[in-house]
Write a protein that holds these residues in place. Structure first.
Motif, short mmCIF file in Angstrom:
data_model
loop_
_atom_site.label_atom_id
_atom_site.label_comp_id
_atom_site.label_asym_id
_atom_site.label_seq_id
_atom_site.Cartn_x
_atom_site.Cartn_y
_atom_site.Cartn_z
N THR A 37 0.87 -1.18 0.00
CA THR A 37 0.00 0.00 0.00
C THR A 37 0.90 1.23 0.00
O THR A 37 2.12 1.11 0.12
CB THR A 37 -0.96 -0.01 1.20
N SER A 38 0.32 2.39 -0.14
CA SER A 38 1.12 3.61 -0.21
C SER A 38 1.39 4.17 1.17
O SER A 38 0.51 4.14 2.03
CB SER A 38 0.39 4.65 -1.05
N ASP A 39 2.59 4.72 1.36
CA ASP A 39 2.86 5.36 2.65
C ASP A 39 2.24 6.76 2.71
O ASP A 39 2.33 7.44 3.71
CB ASP A 39 4.37 5.41 2.93
N ILE A 62 4.78 1.48 0.98
CA ILE A 62 5.90 1.85 0.11
C ILE A 62 5.80 3.32 -0.30
O ILE A 62 4.72 3.89 -0.37
CB ILE A 62 5.95 0.97 -1.16
N SER A 63 6.97 3.92 -0.57
CA SER A 63 6.99 5.29 -1.07
C SER A 63 7.02 5.24 -2.60
O SER A 63 7.31 4.20 -3.19
CB SER A 63 8.23 6.02 -0.56
N ASP A 64 6.72 6.39 -3.22
CA ASP A 64 6.64 6.38 -4.68
C ASP A 64 8.01 6.40 -5.37
O ASP A 64 8.09 6.38 -6.59
CB ASP A 64 5.73 7.51 -5.20
N ASP A 65 9.09 6.45 -4.56
CA ASP A 65 10.42 6.36 -5.19
C ASP A 65 11.12 5.03 -4.87
O ASP A 65 12.30 4.85 -5.18
CB ASP A 65 11.30 7.55 -4.79
N LEU A 66 10.37 4.11 -4.26
CA LEU A 66 10.96 2.81 -3.93
C LEU A 66 11.16 1.96 -5.19
O LEU A 66 10.31 1.96 -6.07
CB LEU A 66 10.03 2.07 -2.96
N LEU A 71 12.10 -4.73 -3.91
CA LEU A 71 11.31 -5.19 -2.76
C LEU A 71 10.70 -6.57 -3.04
O LEU A 71 10.78 -7.47 -2.20
CB LEU A 71 10.19 -4.18 -2.47
N ILE A 72 10.13 -6.73 -4.21
CA ILE A 72 9.51 -8.02 -4.55
C ILE A 72 10.57 -9.13 -4.55
O ILE A 72 10.35 -10.23 -4.05
CB ILE A 72 8.80 -7.94 -5.93
N GLY A 73 11.76 -8.78 -5.04
CA GLY A 73 12.84 -9.76 -5.11
C GLY A 73 13.30 -10.21 -3.74
O GLY A 73 13.73 -11.35 -3.56
N ARG A 74 13.21 -9.31 -2.75
CA ARG A 74 13.66 -9.67 -1.40
C ARG A 74 12.65 -10.54 -0.68
O ARG A 74 12.96 -11.20 0.29
CB ARG A 74 13.91 -8.40 -0.56
N LYS A 75 11.40 -10.52 -1.11
CA LYS A 75 10.38 -11.37 -0.48
C LYS A 75 10.41 -12.73 -1.16
O LYS A 75 11.00 -12.91 -2.20
CB LYS A 75 8.99 -10.72 -0.62
N GLN A 93 7.28 3.13 -11.37
CA GLN A 93 6.90 1.89 -10.66
C GLN A 93 5.91 1.07 -11.49
O GLN A 93 6.01 -0.16 -11.55
CB GLN A 93 6.30 2.23 -9.28
N VAL A 94 4.96 1.74 -12.12
CA VAL A 94 3.97 1.02 -12.95
C VAL A 94 4.67 0.38 -14.14
O VAL A 94 4.40 -0.77 -14.51
CB VAL A 94 2.85 1.97 -13.41
#
Ligand SMILES: [Zn+2]
Length: 189
Positions: A37-39, A62-66, A71-75, A93-94
């Motif tokens: 979700t968005s921070d 998550i922030s819009d500059d993440l 992140l997905i790769g770390r999970k 991001q999109v």
């Protein structure tokens, strides 16, 4: 190839409830669900999504500059990725998500983004504009106008009971957002 889906609707259309329903359905099958979700939206506290009927699920804010792919790769190999408040995603991001569902890693992992399309000034949010351009599927979650029974497609913003049409796009807190049809959007402002 998996799909990037944008499920959009006005405020109070039940987007988060739909997200939680999909998450539960996957989890009942023993699958791993990743919820983001968005921070920017801190109304219900960070690191969770909360529907208006009170159903909640844990989420990663998550922030819009993440770097979303980092992140997905770390999970650990999610079976599906669900993103709430996706109007706050950046175009980059999109674009990354669109590439992800087409990539070798993400080819079996659908990504469903839930969000608003247009703001109270009836302008597209950045994340929504990008999703309209990049998503493989567009799904409208319908709701009705708060002033009549026609379909709501726009959002009015009220401050202290008065409708306003200027100000920052993101203003969470003391404003009330009301889903309305185009006629009531035009008549009230
Ligand atoms: Zn109406």
């Amino acid at each position: 190839m998996a799909d990037l889906t944008f499920k959009y609707g006005t405020m109070k259309s039940g987007k988060t409830l739909d997200l939680i329903r999909v998450a539960r359905s996957y989890r009942e099958q023993g699958k791993i669900v990743m919820i983001l979700t968005s921070d920017k939206d801190t109304r219900s506290g960070i690191d969770k999504v909360v529907s208006r009927v009170g159903v909640t699920a844990e989420a990663i804010s998550i922030s819009d500059d993440l770097n979303i792919l980092g992140l997905i790769g770390r999970k650990h190999n999610p079976d599906i990725i669900l993103i709430d408040e996706a109007q706050f995603l950046s175009t980059e991001q999109v674009r990354m998500l669109s590439e992800y569902v087409a990539s070798k890693t993400g080819r079996n992992i659908p990504v469903i983004c839930y969000g608003l399309k247009n703001d109270f000034k009836n302008e597209l949010f950045e994340g929504a504009a990008a999703l309209l351009a990049y998503a493989d599927n567009l799904v409208e979650i319908e709701s009705t106008c708060q002033k009549c029974n026609r379909k709501a497609t726009m959002t009015l913003r009220f401050n202290n009971g008065l409708p306003i049409r200027f100000g920052d796009q993101v203003h969470i807190g003391d404003s009330e957002y009301v889903p309305v049809c185009k006629e009531h959007y035009a008549s009230i402002i």
